[in-house]
Design a protein around this motif. Structure first.
Motif, PDB file in Angstrom:
ATOM      1  N   VAL A 171       0.846  -1.198   0.000  1.00 27.49           N
ATOM      2  CA  VAL A 171       0.000   0.000   0.000  1.00 27.49           C
ATOM      3  C   VAL A 171       0.880   1.248   0.000  1.00 27.49           C
ATOM      4  CG1 VAL A 171      -1.801   1.283   1.223  1.00 27.49           C
ATOM      5  CG2 VAL A 171      -1.809  -1.236   1.235  1.00 27.49           C
ATOM      6  N   VAL A 172       1.865   1.228   0.868  1.00 27.68           N
ATOM      7  CA  VAL A 172       2.787   2.347   1.012  1.00 27.68           C
ATOM      8  C   VAL A 172       4.187   1.872   0.628  1.00 27.68           C
ATOM      9  CG1 VAL A 172       3.791   4.020   2.608  1.00 27.68           C
ATOM     10  CG2 VAL A 172       1.398   3.310   2.877  1.00 27.68           C
ATOM     11  N   ALA A 173       4.874   2.640  -0.195  1.00 28.93           N
ATOM     12  CA  ALA A 173       6.269   2.317  -0.523  1.00 28.93           C
ATOM     13  C   ALA A 173       7.128   2.521   0.714  1.00 28.93           C
ATOM     14  CB  ALA A 173       6.758   3.207  -1.657  1.00 28.93           C
ATOM     15  N   SER A 174       8.012   1.590   0.979  1.00 28.12           N
ATOM     16  CA  SER A 174       8.868   1.727   2.153  1.00 28.12           C
ATOM     17  C   SER A 174       9.849   2.881   1.961  1.00 28.12           C
ATOM     18  CB  SER A 174       9.640   0.437   2.411  1.00 28.12           C
ATOM     19  OG  SER A 174      10.713   0.297   1.516  1.00 28.12           O
ATOM     20  N   SER A 175      10.168   3.528   3.051  1.00 25.74           N
ATOM     21  CA  SER A 175      11.112   4.649   2.979  1.00 25.74           C
ATOM     22  C   SER A 175      12.476   4.181   2.496  1.00 25.74           C
ATOM     23  CB  SER A 175      11.232   5.324   4.353  1.00 25.74           C
ATOM     24  OG  SER A 175      11.663   4.401   5.337  1.00 25.74           O
ATOM     25  N   PHE A 176      12.844   2.944   2.819  1.00 27.48           N
ATOM     26  CA  PHE A 176      14.141   2.432   2.381  1.00 27.48           C
ATOM     27  C   PHE A 176      14.158   2.247   0.856  1.00 27.48           C
ATOM     28  CE2 PHE A 176      17.332  -0.875   1.619  1.00 27.48           C
ATOM     29  CZ  PHE A 176      18.403  -0.361   2.323  1.00 27.48           C
ATOM     30  N   ARG A 177      13.057   1.732   0.286  1.00 24.92           N
ATOM     31  CA  ARG A 177      13.000   1.552  -1.165  1.00 24.92           C
ATOM     32  C   ARG A 177      13.063   2.896  -1.877  1.00 24.92           C
ATOM     33  NH1 ARG A 177       9.161   0.958  -5.398  1.00 24.92           N
ATOM     34  NH2 ARG A 177       7.310   0.958  -4.060  1.00 24.92           N
TER      35      ARG A 177
END
Length: 480
Positions: free
Chosen positions: A231-237
């Motif tokens: 749902v939400v892109a990870s901050s690391f990606r």
């Protein structure tokens, strides 16, 4: 000059005089202000300054006109400034620093950053090689000349206390001391590396740097990864996506706006240095078994390290330790970036380009910010005058038994860019003791004592020859 007698004098004094005081210096945890903001209250910096100036004043007490002082501008780290009269019209300016990197973990065999340990020809401990030895070696070189009744050029020694923090205080001191510095014929920096311990290495360039923190935020707080992933892109990606704008993840090549032309002469010198080093450049690194360098051609590796931009991730916030990791998508990731730049690239302009590259059009509307923490200009040496080349070649042959070698440096010394701009006619001798496995900034840093003694002898030869140098042009051939 009786060079053999000079070497014997230096070796004896290194053992009986320099080694004890250098060991005392290593024991002082005088970390650079970037790592110890309350340095003034802690007092370690002042202890190191006092140790050095007390030693210097005692050794120079019998030298007519010598001045040893601490110069302190309000709110800034101190500087040690020493003036030693000599023969000739233009001084030699010798540079070093006394502040240190943090201790780091991973010291082996009972060694410790703040506990000097002499093991054979190596003195282990933080700061001895990077580069607390400089002030002691410079003064010993003058003592060695005077022991033979030999003259030398006027000499100024400047030791700063915030080099490891980017030398932010140094421009103010250079401006303050400029009337006393005059126009140096030669600037000697003893804070560089050496490709091996078998010959004198002269650093011909140093890279610039932009360092800062890249932050990406996607959530107000952490949430269950089963609910958020997909749902939400990870901050690391997202951070990885942004880094890919700068660095090709496959080749490691940096985007074109951060490159600069490599002079043909430096390419040729890299090929010569590669033949001298063989696989020594990467063999000195603590590589894991099976790990190989990024290129099979040693000359290309040398050019990568000296002239091509390179990215390193030196810190990470936002992720828990593996042992503490739960099934939670973290709200934010922050990466500390260190982008090394070609010596001739405008570092300030590069910093602006990097910030724009990372912050523009944030993926998925995420909150992205790049905070610039440090900008350091690179340095490229001017062409070496014939008299200086001859002096250094002679000194290398006499001290090391081998010829002078030239190499581009991977780190930076902001002082050189400042002095190069202020004194465009000055010659530069940038050398040092940081050779294979010496591991500056890391665990098990050591000073290779035979190399330190040989460089002391090289400095003595240079100071003797430079008495014939002129502030406004090349020197005549030195008499020895």
């Amino acid at each position: 000059m009786d060079f053999s007698a000079l070497q014997r004098f230096i070796a004896h004094r290194w053992q009986d005089d320099l080694l004890p005081v250098l060991s005392d210096y290593i024991a002082i945890p005088c970390q650079s202000p970037a790592f110890e903001p309350d340095w003034a209250e802690r007092g370690h910096m002042q202890r190191a300054v006092t140790l050095m100036i007390d030693w210097a004043r005692e050794r120079l007490a019998q030298v007519p006109g010598a001045r040893v002082e601490v110069v302190t501008l309000a709110g800034r780290t101190p500087v040690i400034y020493i003036e030693i009269p000599g023969e000739g019209t233009a001084p030699v300016l010798i540079y070093g620093h006394l502040d240190k990197q943090p201790p780091m973990t991973g010291w082996t065999h009972g060694r410790d950053a703040w506990t000097p340990s002499l093991e054979g020809e190596r003195l282990y401990g933080r700061g001895g090689a990077d580069d607390g030895y400089a002030i002691f070696a410079a003064i010993l070189a003058i003592q060695a000349l005077r022991a033979q009744g030999l003259t030398h050029a006027p000499c100024a020694i400047l030791i700063e206390a915030c080099e490891e923090s980017g030398s932010g205080d140094l421009p103010y001191y250079v401006e303050h001391l400029a009337p006393r510095m005059g126009s140096p014929a030669v600037v000697v920096a003893l804070d560089a590396g050496c490709g091996n311990y078998e010959q004198l290495w002269l650093t011909t360039s140093l890279r610039g740097q932009v360092a800062g923190a890249l932050s990406v935020r996607v959530l107000e707080e952490g949430v269950h990864s089963g609910d958020a992933s997909g749902v939400v892109a990870s901050s690391f990606r997202i951070a990885r996506m942004l880094l890919s704008r700068l660095e090709d993840p496959g080749s490691g090549e940096i985007a074109s706006p951060f490159h600069a032309p490599i002079p043909p002469s430096r390419r040729a010198q890299a090929r010569i240095a590669a033949r001298a080093l063989g696989d020594g450049l990467h063999a000195q690194l603590p590589l894991r078994p099976g790990m190989r360098p990024v290129h099979a051609d040693a000359a290309e590796v040398l050019l990568n390290r000296a002239w091509r931009p390179q990215l390193a991730i030196t810190g990470l916030d936002g992720l828990p330790a593996v042992a503490d990791a739960a099934a939670v998508m973290q709200p934010a990731t922050t990466l500390k970036l260190s982008l090394r730049l070609p010596p001739t690239l405008d570092a300030q302009a590069a910093a602006g380009r990097l910030k724009a590259l990372l912050e523009s059009e944030p993926p998925y509307g995420s909150e992205v910010a790049f905070r610039i923490d440090m900008v350091s200009q690179g340095w490229h040496a001017p062409e070496t005058a014939p008299w200086l080349s001859a002096s250094l070649e002679r000194a290398s042959q006499a001290s090391f038994g081998a010829g002078l070698a030239l190499i581009g440096g991977g780190g930076g010394i902001p002082f050189l860019a400042m002095l190069g701009e202020r004194f465009p006619s000055a010659q530069f001798v940038v050398t040092g003791v940081l050779g294979p496995q010496s591991n500056a900034h890391g665990p098990n840093e050591f000073l290779h004592l035979p190399t330190a003694q040989r460089i002391t002898a090289v400095v003595a030869q240079l100071l003797h020859d430079a008495r014939l140098a002129h502030a406004d042009g090349p020197a005549s051939q030195p008499r020895v």
